[in-house]
Design an enzyme around this catalytic site. Structure first.
Site, PDB file in Angstrom:
ATOM      1  N   HIS A 127       0.819  -1.221   0.000  1.00  0.00           N
ATOM      2  CA  HIS A 127       0.000   0.000   0.000  1.00  0.00           C
ATOM      3  C   HIS A 127       0.849   1.266   0.000  1.00  0.00           C
ATOM      4  O   HIS A 127       0.372   2.335  -0.342  1.00  0.00           O
ATOM      5  CB  HIS A 127      -0.935   0.008   1.221  1.00  0.00           C
ATOM      6  CG  HIS A 127      -2.009  -1.032   1.146  1.00  0.00           C
ATOM      7  ND1 HIS A 127      -3.316  -0.727   0.859  1.00  0.00           N
ATOM      8  CD2 HIS A 127      -1.959  -2.373   1.278  1.00  0.00           C
ATOM      9  CE1 HIS A 127      -4.034  -1.840   0.828  1.00  0.00           C
ATOM     10  NE2 HIS A 127      -3.233  -2.854   1.085  1.00  0.00           N
TER      11      HIS A 127
ATOM     12  N   ASP B  86       3.340   9.724  -0.527  1.00  0.00           N
ATOM     13  CA  ASP B  86       2.176   8.940  -0.082  1.00  0.00           C
ATOM     14  C   ASP B  86       1.918   7.849  -1.112  1.00  0.00           C
ATOM     15  O   ASP B  86       1.956   8.119  -2.320  1.00  0.00           O
ATOM     16  CB  ASP B  86       0.943   9.866   0.003  1.00  0.00           C
ATOM     17  CG  ASP B  86      -0.053   9.426   1.070  1.00  0.00           C
ATOM     18  OD1 ASP B  86      -0.123   8.219   1.332  1.00  0.00           O
ATOM     19  OD2 ASP B  86      -0.748  10.295   1.625  1.00  0.00           O
TER      20      ASP B  86
END
Ligand code: ADP
Ligand code: G6P
Length: 473
Positions: free
Chosen positions: A163, A371
């Site tokens: 992720h 991110d």
């Protein structure tokens, strides 16, 4: 002996409410983090088992099922919590994988604990997976699990999804146990990432460190081939749209604007309190806009929502102190009686409250330094039924690949950030509507179910896995 499933998800965290009610009923706790948010939407009604940690230290707790989803908890001792979760996962890998925006720490003892805990997760998964099942391992906490599981259960189909960003070789090469970590992931049949660059990075590393034969789609090592690829994660678009359309949410959004003093413009940021989120750079830009009179407290407010995260880790504690000091300074210098420059809320919010906040905002400011994806940006877009509102989005978030109609910005460049904030605040409604509609159209066809279908049908060519999820209640 635990019942077995044909689909097993293994993630460090279980999305479980800390307070299981006395009657055993258990509520989904929407863990404020992208992974639990994403998986929650697809697994809520799936015939699957989720193996994970229920939070805290101590013996494993028997956990009730959630609908058709079974939960299998993996216990951690206090020492393991420190060495595996707070140590190797969140003080070594997390900062290193996020461009080392905070220096990664290397501690030889943490590695041993990471190994022990990864083995425990692999054993738990092996126990609950039926013959020939698919096991889908998630994220940087469990990078050794695919290879361990393959040794224990060669019959399984094994997927791995990262992720967070997977770094370029120059950074990954710093890791003392780099070859083992890489080999661990390559135990999977399919390794998925958020962005294509990550598949390129792992191919380079596998060639260099392990002598594998690799390109951006396949890596062959010891006669076995692992496929790789980008599968950008998403959100439950329908859920957010339904929330945003609820009359009480719409009324609350209007009420929030009133409570904020009916300003001309509301800027909003929503983050886990993490040094990767660029909160300090954002505050610096905002302070300078106030100082230079380009933003006036009487007509503009910034709402910064932050939820505490990994609170025992030193770098998170000091970050919180710095942010709170800066918010205090800005409010002290530029606020007026009854009119703070920044509304700072460090608390978790429920989904409806978040949807109301997203609707109230004129400019959503999402400026992480790095991110993996950033689901907040996607949630904001999904909540804007009327096509208004501007999204300022960091180029360093995975979401920037897809939401390129946002006002994209390099958050390290404070001057550029100030200019972009001003441009977003002053943009013409027609321009905003065009941008928003394009982003909404993209999200409609790229929601969380599309992500799961895409990944699982690549993992399992027969399409049976994806079909089983689609048949959820
Ligand atoms: P990360 O995974 O790094 O935390 P994301 O933006 O991908 O970042 O995901 C964050 C998730 O947590 C989103 O679903 C968001 O709605 C949720 N979240 C963030 N802040 C809060 C908060 N204060 N209260 C409740 N949920 C939050
Ligand atoms: C990110 C990670 C997740 C993690 C989440 C919250 O989204 O990719 O794996 O669960 O942050 O962090 P926490 O440490 O509270 O699980």
């Amino acid at each position: 002996m635990m019942r077995q499933s044909s689909l097993v998800v293994v993630a460090n965290r279980l999305p479980l409410d800390d307070n299981v009610a006395p009657d055993g009923a258990c509520e989904w706790r929407r863990n404020p983090g992208g992974l639990a948010s994403a998986l929650h939407s697809i697994l809520r009604q799936a015939p699957a088992t989720w193996v994970g940690w229920a939070g805290g230290a101590g013996p494993p707790r028997p956990l009730p099922d959630i609908g058709t989803l079974r939960l299998r908890s993996v216990a951690l001792t206090e020492d393991e919590l420190r060495g595996y979760y707070e140590g190797f996962a969140n003080s070594t890998l997390w900062p290193l994988y996020h461009d080392a925006v905070e220096p990664p720490l290397f501690d030889r003892g943490w590695w041993e604990t990471y190994l022990v805990v990864n083995r425990r997760f692999a054993e738990a998964a092996a126990e609950v997976a039926e013959q020939g099942a698919a096991v889908w391992v998630q994220d940087y906490h469990l990078q050794l699990v695919p290879e361990m599981l393959r040794q224990m259960r060669p019959d399984l189909l094994i997927g791995f999804f990262m992720h967070v960003p997977f770094p370029p070789p120059e950074l990954f090469m710093q890791l003392p146990r780099r070859a083992e970590l890489l080999r661990g992931m390559l135990g999977a049949d399919l390794v998925g990432f958020q962005r294509p660059q990550a598949a390129h990075n792992i191919a380079q590393l596998a060639t260099k460190l392990l002598g594998a034969q690799a390109n951006d789609r396949t890596i062959t090592l010891g006669g076995r081939t692992t496929r790789t690829g980008a599968f950008p994660v998403s959100i439950d678009v329908a859920e957010m749209q339904a929330l945003a359309a609820r009359p009480d949410v719409v009324a609350h959004a209007r009420e929030l604007r009133g409570l904020l003093g009916q300003p001309r413009r509301i800027l909003l940021s929503v983050d886990r309190l993490d040094y990767t989120k660029g909160i300090e750079h954002r505050l610096t830009a905002y302070r300078e806009l106030l100082r230079d009179g380009l933003v006036k407290v009487r007509d503009t407010v910034l709402v910064q929502v932050a939820v505490p995260s990994r609170e025992r880790v030193e770098s998170y504690r000091t970050l919180r102190d710095r942010i709170e000091g800066e918010v205090g300074r800005i409010n002290g210098e530029y606020g007026r009686v009854g009119e703070p420059a920044i509304h700072y809320l460090i608390q978790p919010f429920d989904r409806a409250e978040l949807a109301a906040l997203y609707q109230t905002a004129d400019v959503m400011v999402v400026t992480p330094l790095r991110d993996g994806m950033n689901l907040v940006a996607k949630e904001f877009v999904a909540a804007r039924e009327d096509g208004s509102g501007a999204l300022v989005l960091s180029e360093f978030a995975g979401a920037a690949d897809e939401l390129n109609d946002a006002f994209l910005v390099n958050p390290h460049d404070v001057e550029g950030l100030k200019d972009t904030l001003l441009r977003a605040m002053e943009a013409e409604p027609a321009d905003l509507a065009t941008r928003m509609e394009r982003m909404r159209a993209h999200l409609r066809s790229h929601d969380i179910m599309a992500w799961a279908r895409d990944y699982l049908s690549t993992l399992d060519h027969t399409g049976r896995l994806a079909e089983r999820l689609a048949r959820r209640a």
